[in-house]
Write an enzyme that holds these catalytic residues in place. Structure first.
Site, PDB file in Angstrom:
ATOM      1  N   LYS A  22      20.848  45.162   4.494  1.00  0.00           N
ATOM      2  CA  LYS A  22      20.737  43.916   3.724  1.00  0.00           C
ATOM      3  C   LYS A  22      19.279  43.568   3.449  1.00  0.00           C
ATOM      4  CE  LYS A  22      22.475  39.690   5.242  1.00  0.00           C
ATOM      5  NZ  LYS A  22      21.669  38.538   4.981  1.00  0.00           N
ATOM      6  N   GLY A  91      19.078  33.178   2.565  1.00  0.00           N
ATOM      7  CA  GLY A  91      17.783  32.670   2.988  1.00  0.00           C
ATOM      8  C   GLY A  91      16.645  33.601   2.623  1.00  0.00           C
ATOM      9  N   SER A 161       8.710  35.490  11.930  1.00  0.00           N
ATOM     10  CA  SER A 161       9.765  35.541  10.917  1.00  0.00           C
ATOM     11  C   SER A 161       9.386  36.509   9.807  1.00  0.00           C
ATOM     12  CB  SER A 161       9.998  34.144  10.322  1.00  0.00           C
ATOM     13  OG  SER A 161      10.772  34.213   9.137  1.00  0.00           O
ATOM     14  N   GLN A 163      10.911  36.745   7.020  1.00  0.00           N
ATOM     15  CA  GLN A 163      11.037  36.044   5.744  1.00  0.00           C
ATOM     16  C   GLN A 163       9.779  35.251   5.430  1.00  0.00           C
ATOM     17  OE1 GLN A 163      14.624  33.714   5.845  1.00  0.00           O
ATOM     18  NE2 GLN A 163      15.957  35.493   6.066  1.00  0.00           N
ATOM     19  N   ASP A 308      19.160  38.644  14.971  1.00  0.00           N
ATOM     20  CA  ASP A 308      20.439  38.693  14.261  1.00  0.00           C
ATOM     21  C   ASP A 308      21.527  39.399  15.063  1.00  0.00           C
ATOM     22  OD1 ASP A 308      19.626  37.293  12.022  1.00  0.00           O
ATOM     23  OD2 ASP A 308      19.023  39.086  10.921  1.00  0.00           O
TER      24      ASP A 308
END
Length: 423
Positions: A22, A91, A161, A163, A308
């Protein structure tokens, strides 16, 4: 949905294609905007989150063609200046596209998420992007991004993070001067690996990223998306807690920042091994696993590498002999659900002794009892607790949220369990 043990599950299974990664699917689309021509992506994950990322690319002006299992993406000569960015539950899409668009002076972009994404904190990208020179109207979605001319800065992220790091890198590549980035511990490193392989000047020195502005567009790329270790983990654990089961998983992403959950399982006594077969952009290889007797473990290092996977690991914890703990995992509280609360609530319903900690959870291994469990609208919670069906019949509410990341999950899990009435 009711899920129950299968009398004679498949004893040995080899998976060549399970669920494509992903994280890399998101990035392979977004990074195409930095290139000078058509990019080819093979085996792109078709799930709700990644489809949102692809749809946003089209909204921003990218040309997208499909040829069988291939996506062919050509960036626009100029990204559209005004758009509504519909991220739904993604997100990664929200944070990385905000970084990509932060330098598009004169643009106005409205970022919108679903109910779950609208509760997730966006101040963690708002602060660095505003320090670079852009402006965000709110610390939560929906928010409007007002791009601006960017200046290079040093930013230390208070959270590890991938992201946040990815958003900062994308914005910094279009700043007027170099930038640098640090974080409490190394988060997953897909963005810097991928972009460096294309020619971006991103250096790592003393655990700090140094990012030079792009002098020209990056070269177009051809990339095959490998299987996602964060999806493979569910079937690894299914084999481990089953009886006399073995499985091999081919073409699995084996990036060191993505296989920490496998390392935790090995510490628990799992009969699990993997080997790298290729290393183009990312290391890819094979994972082998067999049913094992597990023991409790304390997990407190490299948490950003397995955040995760903790919901899936909690099932292994519950099936292990002794006590297991995961610490330093406050990030679980601001995912699609408060995952610490979701995990502990479901484990208690199953008769497992579990408790919430300030920064994680503690689980005493035991025997499951049949129960009605909740997904809490969280795809990873739903998939993790579906694994309990290996041991006991359970009822799982809200399993449709699995479509967000792994649409074929139950197709594969039915090798090991009976789905009594499906979604």
């Amino acid at each position: 949905m009711k899920i129950a043990p299968k009398p004679n599950p498949t004893a040995f299974r080899r998976y060549s294609s399970l669920a494509q990664d992903k994280s890399l699917s998101h990035r392979s689309v977004i990074f195409s905007f930095l290139t000078s021509g058509e990019c080819e992506i093979q085996d792109f994950l078709r799930a709700e989150d990644t489809n949102s990322t692809l749809q946003i690319a089209k909204v921003l002006g990218a040309s997208v063609r499909e040829e069988g299992q291939k996506l062919l993406l050509t960036p626009p000569s100029q990204i559209v200046s005004k758009a509504q960015i519909l991220c739904n539950n993604a997100g990664t899409a929200m944070r990385l596209y905000a970084g990509l668009l932060a330098s598009r002076e004169g643009g106005v972009y409205e970022f919108v998420g679903d109910e779950s994404l609208s509760k997730r904190p966006m101040d963690r990208i708002k602060t660095p992007l505003e320090r670079l020179g852009a402006k965000l109207s709110s610390s939560y979605a929906p928010f409007t991004l007002y791009p601006n001319k960017l200046r290079g800065i040093h930013f230390h992220s208070p959270v590890a993070s991938a992201q946040v790091k990815g958003a900062f890198i994308l914005a910094s590549l279009f700043a007027q001067t170099p930038s640098s980035f640090s974080e409490p511990e190394l988060s997953r490193d897909h963005s810097e690996r991928f972009l460096s392989s294309l020619g971006a000047e991103i250096l790592i020195q003393n655990k700090m990223l140094h990012i030079a502005p792009l002098k020209k567009p990056l070269s177009p790329y051809s990339f095959v998306i490998p299987n996602d270790p964060s999806s493979v983990i569910f079937f690894v654990i299914a084999c481990l807690i089953g009886k006399n089961l073995q499985a091999e998983f081919e073409n699995v992403l084996l990036n060191p920042t993505r296989i920490e959950a496998f390392e935790v399982l090995k510490k628990m006594g799992a009969n699990l091994s993997y080997e790298i077969r290729s290393e183009r952009i990312e290391p890819v290889g094979i994972v082998r696993v067999a049913s094992s007797s597990l023991v409790g473990v304390k997990v407190e290092k490299n948490i950003a590498w397995l955040i995760d996977e903790i919901p899936a690991l909690s099932i292994a914890f519950a099936c292990a002999r002794g006590v297991s703990e995961a610490r330093g995992a406050k990030e679980l509280k601001v995912k699609e659900s408060n995952r610490i609360n979701s995990i502990v609530s479901n484990l208690k319903a199953l008769g497992i002794e579990a408790c919430e900690l300030e920064d994680g959870l503690r689980v005493q291994g035991g025997e499951f009892r049949s129960a009605k469990l909740k997904s809490f609208g969280d795809h990873r919670i739903a998939m993790s607790f579906a694994l309990v069906g290996m041991k006991k019949e359970i009822e799982l509410e809200g399993s449709e949220c699995i479509e967000i990341s792994f649409p074929r999950f139950f197709e594969f899990l039915s090798e090991y369990v009976e789905v009594v009435n499906g979604s």
